[in-house]
Design a protein around this motif. Sequence first.
Motif: not given
Length: 135
Positions: A111-117
Amino acid sequence: QPRLVEVGDAEAFGINDAGMVCGEERLSQTSPTEAKVWSGGSSQTLNANRTEHTSARDLNGNGVIVGYGGANIVDHDAFVWPSATATPIVLNKFLPKRNAPFVFLQKALAVNKAGAIVGTAWTGDDYGAFLAIPK
C-alpha cells in the motif's frame, strides 16, 4: 550499528517511517498465523474477524495495513485494515458484479501513501496482479 529486537516466531514484511512494523506471528508450529503490528516495543494482533490464518504484508505512513486471511494457508481473501484497531475490510466486496477482471482478490501485498493497494488475484484460470485505487 543497528539495534536488533527479537519478536519470537514471527516474520516482518513492512515498516513505515514512524517505525511501525507489520507481519505475522505463529504461537507454535501447529498454530495458525496471526497478523501483527509492532510499535514502540509492544505488539498487537490485528482483528481477523472470521479467519484463522492472517498476515499483514505492508503498511503506509497513515497506519493503513494490507494483507490477507483465510480458513487455511492456501485459501485467502485480500484485506485492508484502515488502522491497527480496525476490523479488516475484505477487498473482494469492491469487485463489480459483472465483467469483473478477477474472480477474487487473494492477497493485498503493498500500500502506498495515497492508499493504492497492489496484490495478487485469481482470474478463473490463472493468477494476475491487481491495483486498487481508492476514490
